[in-house]
Design a protein around this motif. Structure first.
Motif, mmCIF file in Angstrom:
data_model
loop_
_atom_site.group_PDB
_atom_site.id
_atom_site.type_symbol
_atom_site.label_atom_id
_atom_site.label_comp_id
_atom_site.label_asym_id
_atom_site.label_seq_id
_atom_site.Cartn_x
_atom_site.Cartn_y
_atom_site.Cartn_z
ATOM 1 N N ILE A 140 37.055 38.597 37.607
ATOM 2 C CA ILE A 140 38.022 38.012 38.533
ATOM 3 C C ILE A 140 38.163 38.977 39.711
ATOM 4 N N ALA A 141 37.675 38.552 40.873
ATOM 5 C CA ALA A 141 37.671 39.397 42.062
ATOM 6 C C ALA A 141 38.658 38.866 43.096
ATOM 7 N N GLN A 142 38.789 39.596 44.194
ATOM 8 C CA GLN A 142 39.741 39.254 45.243
ATOM 9 C C GLN A 142 39.007 38.836 46.505
ATOM 10 N N VAL A 143 39.444 37.734 47.101
ATOM 11 C CA VAL A 143 38.843 37.266 48.347
ATOM 12 C C VAL A 143 39.017 38.323 49.439
ATOM 13 N N GLY A 144 38.009 38.464 50.261
ATOM 14 C CA GLY A 144 38.097 39.397 51.390
ATOM 15 C C GLY A 144 37.563 40.758 51.056
ATOM 16 N N THR A 145 38.374 41.577 50.395
ATOM 17 C CA THR A 145 37.981 42.952 50.108
ATOM 18 C C THR A 145 36.858 43.042 49.077
ATOM 19 N N GLN A 146 36.706 42.014 48.252
ATOM 20 C CA GLN A 146 35.694 42.078 47.185
ATOM 21 C C GLN A 146 34.713 40.904 47.205
ATOM 22 N N SER A 147 34.723 40.130 48.272
ATOM 23 C CA SER A 147 33.866 38.940 48.322
ATOM 24 C C SER A 147 32.384 39.271 48.276
ATOM 25 N N THR A 148 31.987 40.323 48.972
ATOM 26 C CA THR A 148 30.573 40.705 48.997
ATOM 27 C C THR A 148 30.099 41.109 47.612
ATOM 28 N N GLN A 149 30.893 41.968 46.934
ATOM 29 C CA GLN A 149 30.520 42.397 45.585
ATOM 30 C C GLN A 149 30.551 41.227 44.608
ATOM 31 N N ALA A 150 31.528 40.323 44.804
ATOM 32 C CA ALA A 150 31.628 39.145 43.927
ATOM 33 C C ALA A 150 30.367 38.296 44.036
ATOM 34 N N LYS A 151 29.867 38.128 45.252
ATOM 35 C CA LYS A 151 28.658 37.342 45.461
ATOM 36 C C LYS A 151 27.460 37.994 44.765
ATOM 37 N N LYS A 152 27.350 39.315 44.900
ATOM 38 C CA LYS A 152 26.223 40.029 44.283
ATOM 39 C C LYS A 152 26.294 39.967 42.762
ATOM 40 N N LEU A 153 27.493 40.118 42.214
ATOM 41 C CA LEU A 153 27.659 40.050 40.761
ATOM 42 C C LEU A 153 27.337 38.651 40.247
ATOM 43 N N ARG A 154 27.703 37.636 41.028
ATOM 44 C CA ARG A 154 27.384 36.256 40.645
ATOM 45 C C ARG A 154 25.875 36.041 40.647
ATOM 46 N N GLU A 155 25.196 36.616 41.657
ATOM 47 C CA GLU A 155 23.738 36.488 41.740
ATOM 48 C C GLU A 155 23.040 37.210 40.584
ATOM 49 N N MET A 156 23.741 38.201 40.004
ATOM 50 C CA MET A 156 23.172 38.933 38.870
ATOM 51 C C MET A 156 23.371 38.186 37.557
ATOM 52 N N GLY A 157 24.080 37.063 37.611
ATOM 53 C CA GLY A 157 24.238 36.242 36.415
ATOM 54 C C GLY A 157 25.606 36.286 35.772
ATOM 55 N N PHE A 158 26.538 37.046 36.342
ATOM 56 C CA PHE A 158 27.890 37.124 35.779
ATOM 57 C C PHE A 158 28.705 35.896 36.194
ATOM 58 N N ASN A 159 29.649 35.495 35.325
ATOM 59 C CA ASN A 159 30.640 34.494 35.703
ATOM 60 C C ASN A 159 31.685 35.182 36.581
ATOM 61 N N VAL A 160 31.813 34.730 37.821
ATOM 62 C CA VAL A 160 32.723 35.376 38.768
ATOM 63 C C VAL A 160 33.594 34.322 39.440
ATOM 64 N N ILE A 161 34.908 34.567 39.466
ATOM 65 C CA ILE A 161 35.809 33.726 40.244
ATOM 66 C C ILE A 161 36.604 34.632 41.177
ATOM 67 N N THR A 162 36.902 34.117 42.367
ATOM 68 C CA THR A 162 37.652 34.911 43.345
ATOM 69 C C THR A 162 39.038 34.308 43.551
ATOM 70 N N THR A 163 40.040 35.152 43.565
ATOM 71 C CA THR A 163 41.414 34.697 43.790
ATOM 72 C C THR A 163 41.868 35.092 45.187
ATOM 73 N N HIS A 164 42.805 34.316 45.702
ATOM 74 C CA HIS A 164 43.342 34.545 47.045
ATOM 75 C C HIS A 164 44.850 34.358 46.928
ATOM 76 N N ILE A 165 45.588 35.448 46.792
ATOM 77 C CA ILE A 165 47.015 35.338 46.481
ATOM 78 C C ILE A 165 47.839 35.933 47.622
ATOM 79 N N ARG A 166 48.160 35.109 48.601
ATOM 80 C CA ARG A 166 48.964 35.558 49.736
ATOM 81 C C ARG A 166 50.415 35.100 49.631
#
Length: 347
Positions: A140-166
């Motif tokens: 579970i990653a955070q939109v913005g500050t972790q979006s790039t890493q979230a995308k890479k982890l997803r491409e590596m085969g991990f289940n990744v969801i991004t949250t945006h809590i403003r």
């Protein structure tokens, strides 16, 4: 030759478009600038939703990515403090997390446990190599500050969801989603009802006549103005306060700030100046903004500044979304704007 000129023109246009959409400069304190990464996000979309009454579940996150969870995940890595707080409030656990700031308001019963989690670096620059050995079933990653890493982890085969809590609605949708993932839907609904009850109690006491505010945002390099899609802007909206920057354009698509225009603030003459910050501490933030007011004569035209109607908003509520404690943020602002109704804040 004409054909080649057209191709060259299209190439130049593409470079320009990429440059514009990739970053922007915001003039701030002392004329310094801050380059901000941007993401094309739809602020009308819920932070996160989950489809299905039982596993398998389909998770749709803020960036419109879909993740199918075939079974309840056992090893979860929550990479940011705000979703981590909500996750733990529903009985979840995490195998690691990013460095947790002292200004994040953690749930007392889990504070030590969270502080002792294996760390993967700063929230804005996580070390993916530190995440991988934990072999999480869900990240579970955070939109913005972790979006790039979230995308890479997803491409590596991990289940990744991004949250945006403003804002408040984001907190509610995150509780609902996490409740389904953790199979704690009843507990999530109970938490939401408690939040809603507390919010209504605060709002029910508001006077008929509203007040206007400007929300300044100070960092070590910049000074900007917050819009309605920020935490402070959302709280102000809940309290029916008029944010004078509501109709101004954001720095970039999805941004929660707009460039500072003191002349505009003087013209609109807000009843209060609210100050949010991203500096080392609340104390340093207060020093920085007071120095700005004292050394820049332009601020003499803002009556709220000259008459002491400046409210400093603590980072634990207005830099980091307080999640389970969001109503404390609402109450804090209400007490400062209407002390005769809500009693004064202990300072």
């Amino acid at each position: 030759m004409k054909k080649y000129k057209n191709i060259l023109w299209l190439m130049i246009l593409a470079v320009i478009t990429t440059s514009i959409s990739g970053c922007t400069k915001t003039t701030g304190v002392g004329g310094l600038t801050n380059v901000q990464n941007t993401e094309k996000v739809d602020d009308t979309q819920l932070s996160i939703t989950v489809e299905g009454d039982k596993y398998p579940l389909t998770v749709k996150d803020f960036l419109k990515k879909e993740t199918i969870l075939k079974e309840k995940p056992e090893k979860i890595a929550v990479l940011s403090g705000t979703p981590l707080n909500i996750w733990y409030d529903l009985g979840g656990k995490s195998v690691c997390t990013s460095d947790v700031s002292d200004n994040v308001k953690l749930i007392p019963e889990y504070r030590e446990e969270i502080r002792n989690l294996p760390t993967i670096g700063p929230v804005y620059s996580i070390d993916m190599e530190s995440v991988i050995p934990h072999k999480p079933d869900l990240i579970i990653a955070q939109v913005g500050t972790q979006s790039t890493q979230a995308k890479k982890l997803r491409e590596m085969g991990f289940n990744v969801i991004t949250t945006h809590i403003r804002g408040y609605d984001d907190v509610v949708s995150t509780y609902k989603a996490f409740g389904k993932i953790l199979e704690k839907e009843e507990l999530a609904e109970t938490k939401i009802k408690e939040l809603e009850k507390q919010k209504k109690e605060i709002v029910s006491k508001l006077p008929d006549e509203s007040k206007s505010v400007v929300i300044l945002y100070i960092t070590s390099k910049t000074l900007a103005v917050k819009l309605d899609n920020s935490i402070a802007g959302d709280v102000a909206k809940i309290l029916r306060l008029k944010n004078i920057a509501s109709d101004l354009p954001p720095d970039t698509i999805g941004s929660e700030t707009t460039p500072l225009d003191i002349e505009y603030i003087v013209e609109k003459n807000p009843d209060y100046v609210l100050v949010t910050s991203m500096i080392s501490s609340n104390e340093e933030a207060i020093k920085s903004i007071e120095e700005e007011f004292n050394t820049n004569p332009v601020w003499s035209g803002v009556k709220a500044v000259q008459e002491g109607r400046v409210i400093h908003l603590p980072q634990e509520y207005f830099l980091y979304n307080a999640g389970p404690y969001y109503n404390e943020a609402i109450e804090y602002m209400a007490k400062n704007i209407y002390p005769e109704i809500y009693e004064e804040v202990n300072k």
